[in-house]
Each structure stands twice: as C-alpha cells, then as structure tokens.
Design an enzyme around this catalytic site. Structure first.
Site, mmCIF file in Angstrom:
data_model
loop_
_atom_site.group_PDB
_atom_site.id
_atom_site.type_symbol
_atom_site.label_atom_id
_atom_site.label_comp_id
_atom_site.label_asym_id
_atom_site.label_seq_id
_atom_site.Cartn_x
_atom_site.Cartn_y
_atom_site.Cartn_z
ATOM 1 N N ASN A 183 67.273 60.361 -16.708
ATOM 2 C CA ASN A 183 67.252 59.771 -15.373
ATOM 3 C C ASN A 183 68.103 58.510 -15.290
ATOM 4 O OD1 ASN A 183 65.572 61.677 -14.224
ATOM 5 N ND2 ASN A 183 63.698 60.562 -14.646
ATOM 6 N N LYS A 188 62.745 61.835 -20.969
ATOM 7 C CA LYS A 188 63.171 62.052 -19.591
ATOM 8 C C LYS A 188 63.823 60.808 -19.005
ATOM 9 C CE LYS A 188 61.958 63.785 -15.078
ATOM 10 N NZ LYS A 188 60.942 64.281 -14.138
ATOM 11 N N GLY A 192 53.413 66.343 -5.269
ATOM 12 C CA GLY A 192 52.003 66.491 -4.931
ATOM 13 C C GLY A 192 51.686 67.852 -4.346
ATOM 14 N N ASN A 209 75.600 65.673 -9.342
ATOM 15 C CA ASN A 209 75.405 65.440 -10.773
ATOM 16 C C ASN A 209 76.582 65.894 -11.626
ATOM 17 O OD1 ASN A 209 72.928 64.581 -9.893
ATOM 18 N ND2 ASN A 209 71.738 66.153 -10.937
ATOM 19 N N GLY A 217 51.092 63.287 -1.104
ATOM 20 C CA GLY A 217 51.455 64.541 -0.450
ATOM 21 C C GLY A 217 52.948 64.742 -0.336
ATOM 22 N N GLY A 218 53.703 64.249 -1.331
ATOM 23 C CA GLY A 218 55.145 64.480 -1.373
ATOM 24 C C GLY A 218 55.453 65.813 -2.025
#
EC number: 1.1.1.169
Length: 298
Positions: free
Chosen positions: A183, A179, A12, A197, A8-9
C-alpha cells in the site's frame, strides 16, 4: 454465532453478506437511513455478472450482545468507534483496516476485549447503501493481537463460503507489514501522479520513485526479505494494472484519504527509531495538500 459488522462501506457490506450465510449478522452503521435500508432490503452482492441477496439486520448503536465485532471503518473514523467499544462488555473484536496507523492506538488501548487484527485482500466497491460489487476474489487474513486467544475466532470461522476464505496467521506484525509495504508503494504515488496502478511499472521515472519509497519503508519496518517483498509489490502492481488505487479514488472524490494510516504510521515509526524518511515525508505532505484542494484534479 452473532457477529456485528461496524461500518457499512464496501468492506463492511462484503463481510456482512458472506458472513450472514453462516451467522446471525448485524451491520452497525453511522446513518439511520442506511440501517433502515439494510433492515428492509437485506444486502445485494454483485459478482461475475450475477446478483445475490442475503438477509441482514442493522442498527446504529454498538452493544456487547455479539460473539464477535468486526470493525471495517477507515482509520480516521476509528476514534468514535473506540469510545463506543469502551462502553460495552468484554467481547472479541477484529480490526480490518488499511495501513497500520491503528496499531499505535491499539497498543495504548487498555480494555478487557480480546483484540485481533487482519487484512482484506478482496476487491470490493460499494454501489449503494445496501449493495456491493465483489470485483476481485481474495481472502481475509487475521491474527491475534498481543495475548488474545486465536481459538476463539478459529471456532467462529470454521465454516465459510469458498469465495470468502478466512485464514489465521500466527504473526500479526508480519501479516500487516506485508500489506503495508504494498500500500505504501502504490497508493500514495498513484494518488499524487493521478495514474492507474500499472503505470508505476511501465513508466521508468515512476518505477524508480516507487523503489526509493520501498527501500525507505523497508528500512523502517525492518523487513526480513526485501527481494521477495519488492517482487510482491511489482506483482500486485501488475495484477491490478487497470485499477485506480483507493487513495486515488478518494482524492478524485474529494474524500479524506488513508494517508495517516499508511504513510503516517511509517513516519511515526521512523521518528521513534531516529530514521530519515524524506521520500515518505514528501508523499505525505503532497497527499495532505491534495486533500485540501479536492476541487483540483491534475
């Protein structure tokens, strides 16, 4: 179709909101309080200054009564999920993690499930247990892992919201390494240097160090087109120049980072191949030291 979202982050909740527009979605959370809140309030999504809401079910346990399970927890939370997934009947499982640390686990995970892996290119920030801010439009890209049948998910994903496109890619390794290289270059350096960034591009010393990390990671991953990959790293840096990387946010917030998923995977691969990785080893050790000293912000 019945879809379970494990975690549930931010990712999610984002997936749960958009997928619930076309499917019967249940969010599987670790905490009962979050499950109860989602069950009663649904999920709120903020985008472009507007608020949207979708009804959604929630639970704290995983079962096999789903056409698809989407695993969105961070890599260091996966072991408990693996043990739960081993106890349910065969189903389709899509893993959406940063980095590639989970790939070593999946290769050794001998279960009857159909396994898929993918990446998330959206920007999302969780505002509460039931609310997520969709900060950047992108896509979900996925691929079949080993001998899983892609048609199973292609059927599931044939209807999607225009702001939440889902694309199938034929080569899972190329998809994930594409990806990972971004990262690996951006997240650890910004977390160590405590910068946004964009500063990796505008400060010559930072850019030079990022190039060294890039070259080391490319050698380990055996990337085919290094020039194109370097252009991609710089492009993402520029496009997200005002952003704080997720690893920097975790360090500042005193949380465990995804260093193992990103740098740890590269170091393990380097060891397996007998390659030196001095810059990545330095970054990994530095980030782990920051995790142990979360009260210090430099």
């Amino acid at each position: 179709m019945k879809i379970g979202i494990i975690g549930g982050g931010s990712v999610g909740l984002l997936c749960a909101y958009y997928l619930s527009l076309y499917h019967d979605v249940t969010v599987v959370t670790r905490r009962q309080e979050q499950a109860a809140a989602i069950q009663s309030e649904g999920i709120r999504l903020y985008k472009g200054g507007e608020e949207f809401r979708a009804d959604c079910s929630a639970d704290t346990s995983i079962n096999s009564d789903f056409d698809l399970l989407v695993v969105t927890v961070k890599q260091h939370q996966l072991q408990s999920v693996f043990s739960s997934l081993e106890r349910i009947g065969k189903t389709n499982i899509l893993f959406l993690q940063n980095g590639m640390g989970h790939i070593h686990d999946l290769k050794d995970w001998h279960v009857g499930h159909s396994i898929y892996v993918g990446i998330v290119e959206h920007g999302a920030v969780r505002k509460s247990d039931t609310a997520v801010d969709h900060t950047g439009l992108g896509a979900i890209k996925w691929s079949a892992f080993d001998d899983a049948e892609p048609d199973r998910l292609n059927i599931l994903f044939q209807h999607n919201h225009s702001d939440f496109p889902i694309y199938y890619e034929t080569d899972w390794y190329r998809l994930l390494t594409g990806k990972l290289i971004v990262n690996a270059c951006i997240n650890p350096l910004t977390a160590l240097l405590q910068v946004k960034n964009g500063e990796l591009l505008t400060t010559p010393a930072y850019l030079a160090f990022m190039k060294l990390v890039f070259q080391e990671a490319c050698r380990i991953l055996k990337l085919e087109n290094e020039e194109k990959a370097w252009e991609r790293v710089q492009a993402v840096c520029g496009q997200t120049k005002e952003n704080r990387s997720s690893m920097l946010v975790d360090v500042i917030g005193g949380r465990q980072t995804e260093a193992d998923a990103i740098i740890g995977y590269l170091l393990k691969e380097a060891s397996l191949q007998g390659l030196d990785a001095v810059h990545l080893e330095f970054l990994y050790g530095s980030i782990k030291a920051l995790e142990r000293n979360t009260n210090k912000v430099f």
